[in-house]
Write a protein that holds these residues in place. Sequence first.
Motif, short mmCIF file in Angstrom:
data_model
loop_
_atom_site.label_atom_id
_atom_site.label_comp_id
_atom_site.label_asym_id
_atom_site.label_seq_id
_atom_site.Cartn_x
_atom_site.Cartn_y
_atom_site.Cartn_z
N SER A 163 10.51 5.26 3.84
CA SER A 163 10.20 5.11 2.48
C SER A 163 9.51 3.74 2.54
CB SER A 163 11.23 5.35 1.52
OG SER A 163 11.52 6.47 1.57
N GLY A 164 8.51 3.42 1.63
CA GLY A 164 7.89 2.12 1.30
C GLY A 164 6.75 1.87 2.31
N SER A 165 7.01 0.56 2.99
CA SER A 165 5.93 0.55 3.96
C SER A 165 6.19 0.32 5.33
CB SER A 165 5.23 -1.05 3.28
OG SER A 165 6.41 -2.08 3.72
N GLY A 166 5.32 0.58 6.15
CA GLY A 166 5.59 0.66 7.48
C GLY A 166 6.61 1.57 7.92
N MET A 167 7.37 1.19 9.23
CA MET A 167 8.38 2.09 9.88
C MET A 167 9.64 1.62 9.10
SD MET A 167 7.18 4.11 11.97
CE MET A 167 8.54 4.30 12.95
N ALA B 257 9.30 2.53 21.76
CA ALA B 257 7.93 1.89 21.93
C ALA B 257 7.48 1.64 20.69
CB ALA B 257 7.02 3.10 22.46
N LYS B 258 6.71 1.25 20.33
CA LYS B 258 6.00 0.71 18.91
C LYS B 258 5.67 1.95 18.31
CE LYS B 258 4.18 -1.93 16.19
NZ LYS B 258 4.98 -2.71 15.03
N GLY B 259 6.30 2.13 17.06
CA GLY B 259 5.99 3.27 16.23
C GLY B 259 4.79 3.18 15.61
N LEU B 260 4.53 4.58 14.87
CA LEU B 260 3.09 4.44 14.03
C LEU B 260 3.58 4.96 12.61
CD1 LEU B 260 0.03 4.94 13.82
CD2 LEU B 260 0.54 7.46 14.55
N ALA B 261 3.25 4.30 11.87
CA ALA B 261 3.56 4.22 10.53
C ALA B 261 2.26 5.02 9.70
CB ALA B 261 3.85 2.90 9.84
N VAL B 262 2.71 6.02 8.94
CA VAL B 262 1.59 7.03 8.64
C VAL B 262 1.98 7.09 7.07
CG1 VAL B 262 0.28 9.17 8.13
CG2 VAL B 262 0.78 7.81 10.74
N SER B 263 1.31 6.55 6.04
CA SER B 263 1.93 6.87 4.76
C SER B 263 1.79 8.41 4.13
CB SER B 263 1.35 5.79 3.73
OG SER B 263 -0.22 6.26 3.47
N GLY B 264 2.51 8.75 3.40
CA GLY B 264 2.30 10.06 2.96
C GLY B 264 1.03 10.39 2.14
#
Length: 58
Positions: free
Chosen positions: A13-17, A34-41
């Motif tokens: 919830s919110g920004s990023g991961m 590993a580095k995650g991928l943040a995808v907003s809803g």
Amino acid sequence: MSDSPSSCAAKASGSGMGRSESDIKKLCPKAIVAKGLAVSGSSCHNAEASVRKWLEAN
């Protein structure tokens, strides 16, 4: 659990991961995180190219 790599998707919830990556590292100290991928809803329906690029890199 095995020592083989695996992928994990997390919703933050919110920004990023959020704290997802640090929480996984804490709960699974032997895991390779590993580095995650943040995808907003609101943009997930247009995220296919970003997800493919992230998967290829990881």
